[in-house]
Write a protein that holds these residues in place. Structure first.
Motif, PDB file in Angstrom:
ATOM      1  N   TRP A   1      43.664  34.030  44.572  1.00 38.46           N
ATOM      2  CA  TRP A   1      44.710  34.904  45.096  1.00 38.46           C
ATOM      3  C   TRP A   1      46.068  34.338  44.746  1.00 38.46           C
ATOM      4  O   TRP A   1      46.335  33.162  44.935  1.00 38.46           O
ATOM      5  CB  TRP A   1      44.571  35.018  46.615  1.00 38.46           C
ATOM      6  CG  TRP A   1      45.650  35.830  47.247  1.00 38.46           C
ATOM      7  CD1 TRP A   1      46.743  35.370  47.905  1.00 38.46           C
ATOM      8  CD2 TRP A   1      45.755  37.259  47.263  1.00 38.46           C
ATOM      9  NE1 TRP A   1      47.515  36.414  48.330  1.00 38.46           N
ATOM     10  CE2 TRP A   1      46.938  37.580  47.950  1.00 38.46           C
ATOM     11  CE3 TRP A   1      44.958  38.289  46.747  1.00 38.46           C
ATOM     12  CZ2 TRP A   1      47.346  38.896  48.145  1.00 38.46           C
ATOM     13  CZ3 TRP A   1      45.364  39.587  46.946  1.00 38.46           C
ATOM     14  CH2 TRP A   1      46.532  39.890  47.637  1.00 38.46           C
ATOM     15  N   SER A   2      46.943  35.195  44.235  1.00 40.20           N
ATOM     16  CA  SER A   2      48.306  34.801  43.916  1.00 40.20           C
ATOM     17  C   SER A   2      49.249  35.684  44.714  1.00 40.20           C
ATOM     18  O   SER A   2      49.081  36.908  44.740  1.00 40.20           O
ATOM     19  CB  SER A   2      48.575  34.957  42.416  1.00 40.20           C
ATOM     20  OG  SER A   2      49.917  34.677  42.115  1.00 40.20           O
TER      21      SER A   2
ATOM     22  N   VAL B   1      40.745  34.625  52.199  1.00 34.01           N
ATOM     23  CA  VAL B   1      41.984  34.176  51.574  1.00 34.01           C
ATOM     24  C   VAL B   1      42.431  32.863  52.211  1.00 34.01           C
ATOM     25  O   VAL B   1      42.831  31.921  51.524  1.00 34.01           O
ATOM     26  CB  VAL B   1      43.089  35.236  51.716  1.00 34.01           C
ATOM     27  CG1 VAL B   1      44.431  34.701  51.198  1.00 34.01           C
ATOM     28  CG2 VAL B   1      42.707  36.510  50.973  1.00 34.01           C
ATOM     29  N   CYS B   2      42.342  32.790  53.550  1.00 32.31           N
ATOM     30  CA  CYS B   2      42.772  31.582  54.253  1.00 32.31           C
ATOM     31  C   CYS B   2      42.297  31.614  55.694  1.00 32.31           C
ATOM     32  O   CYS B   2      41.875  32.651  56.216  1.00 32.31           O
ATOM     33  CB  CYS B   2      44.296  31.443  54.214  1.00 32.31           C
ATOM     34  SG  CYS B   2      45.182  32.765  55.097  1.00 32.31           S
TER      35      CYS B   2
ATOM     36  N   HIS C   1      44.810  27.259  52.917  1.00 36.17           N
ATOM     37  CA  HIS C   1      44.175  27.844  51.729  1.00 36.17           C
ATOM     38  C   HIS C   1      43.454  26.776  50.920  1.00 36.17           C
ATOM     39  O   HIS C   1      43.960  25.647  50.792  1.00 36.17           O
ATOM     40  CB  HIS C   1      45.233  28.469  50.806  1.00 36.17           C
ATOM     41  CG  HIS C   1      46.071  29.521  51.437  1.00 36.17           C
ATOM     42  ND1 HIS C   1      45.865  30.871  51.214  1.00 36.17           N
ATOM     43  CD2 HIS C   1      47.138  29.440  52.270  1.00 36.17           C
ATOM     44  CE1 HIS C   1      46.765  31.566  51.886  1.00 36.17           C
ATOM     45  NE2 HIS C   1      47.547  30.721  52.533  1.00 36.17           N
TER      46      HIS C   1
ATOM     47  N   PHE D   1      44.505  29.684  45.430  1.00 36.51           N
ATOM     48  CA  PHE D   1      45.740  30.268  45.943  1.00 36.51           C
ATOM     49  C   PHE D   1      46.937  29.722  45.184  1.00 36.51           C
ATOM     50  O   PHE D   1      46.994  28.541  44.844  1.00 36.51           O
ATOM     51  CB  PHE D   1      45.903  29.935  47.424  1.00 36.51           C
ATOM     52  CG  PHE D   1      47.114  30.568  48.059  1.00 36.51           C
ATOM     53  CD1 PHE D   1      47.123  31.910  48.386  1.00 36.51           C
ATOM     54  CD2 PHE D   1      48.253  29.824  48.311  1.00 36.51           C
ATOM     55  CE1 PHE D   1      48.239  32.501  48.961  1.00 36.51           C
ATOM     56  CE2 PHE D   1      49.373  30.403  48.884  1.00 36.51           C
ATOM     57  CZ  PHE D   1      49.363  31.735  49.213  1.00 36.51           C
TER      58      PHE D   1
END
Length: 239
Positions: A77-78, A138-139, A225, A230
């Protein structure tokens, strides 16, 4: 939930990539070509391509165009971030699954995160931030709310987006500024298990502090993360 046009375009392009009609290394249509084909604005075309880039399916380089990088989406994920509005866009693409709601007296790790006086009362929400349809989180996420917001925690749905607009509405104030702190960390066994990562692997801890015009901290989000999945992207403009 109504699907945005850029999401439909991204899905159509992803289907072409998955089917092999556009192979790894091949070029995708330009933003201008997508605008003409789908009768959309440049912004919509750009958002569609950004979604594919964030999924690890394409790479984009100035003057080199857009190239297919993978046949399947990755769990990486960015987060491009340049304004508070980008956080709202973040909310449309990820969800905060609230697993625990409690009132706490600041101590230990909570005190270290908040930097307030020991024993100060806060509302704490704990859970995961996820992307729909992707099993890997994602986190891990803890959100602390000022006790002046008591009652808001009960009104938030289990699956929430970004919370600060609800904070503004509840108190009738505007978030004046948002502070960021990014720290390197290592994943403990329990956190690694929840993030589908290896214990001891590098991690990024991202804290966002939401203040009103009187420098009152209204919300703190504390996310952890897996570093390999990430990245932060920021664009800073010069005056």
């Amino acid at each position: 939930m109504k699907q945005h046009r850029y999401e439909r375009i991204a899905q159509a392009l992803e289907a072409r990539i998955a089917s092999g009609s556009v192979a790894v290394g091949d070029a995708l249509p330009t933003e201008a070509e997508l605008c003409r084909k789908y009768a959309v604005s440049r912004y919509t075309a750009r958002e569609a391509l950004r979604g594919l880039r964030d999924a690890g399916l394409i790479t984009r380089r100035r003057r080199a165009g857009t190239t297919v990088a993978a046949a399947q989406a990755s769990s990486a994920w960015s987060l491009p971030l340049g304004s508070a509005e980008d956080l709202l866009r973040y909310a449309t693409e990820t969800r905060f699954l609230i697993e625990r709601r409690e009132r706490i007296r600041a101590a230990g790790q909570d005190l270290a995160a908040l930097g307030c006086r020991r024993g100060q009362e806060w509302i704490k929400l704990s859970g995961l931030r996820v992307r729909p349809g992707i099993a890997t989180p994602v986190c891990l996420l803890n959100v602390y709310l000022n006790i002046a917001l008591a009652g808001l925690e009960k009104r938030l749905p289990r699956s929430s987006g970004v919370i600060y607009p609800q904070v503004e509405k509840a108190l009738g104030v505007r978030i004046s500024w948002i502070g960021h702190r990014i720290e390197a960390a290592l994943l403990g066994e329990a956190d690694a298990l929840r993030l589908h990562a290896k214990a001891g692997a590098p991690a990024l801890r991202v804290r966002r502090y939401y203040y009103d015009a009187n420098e009152r901290l209204l919300e703190l989000s504390d996310s952890l993360h897996a570093a390999e999945r990430f990245a932060y992207e920021m664009r800073l403009s010069r005056p």
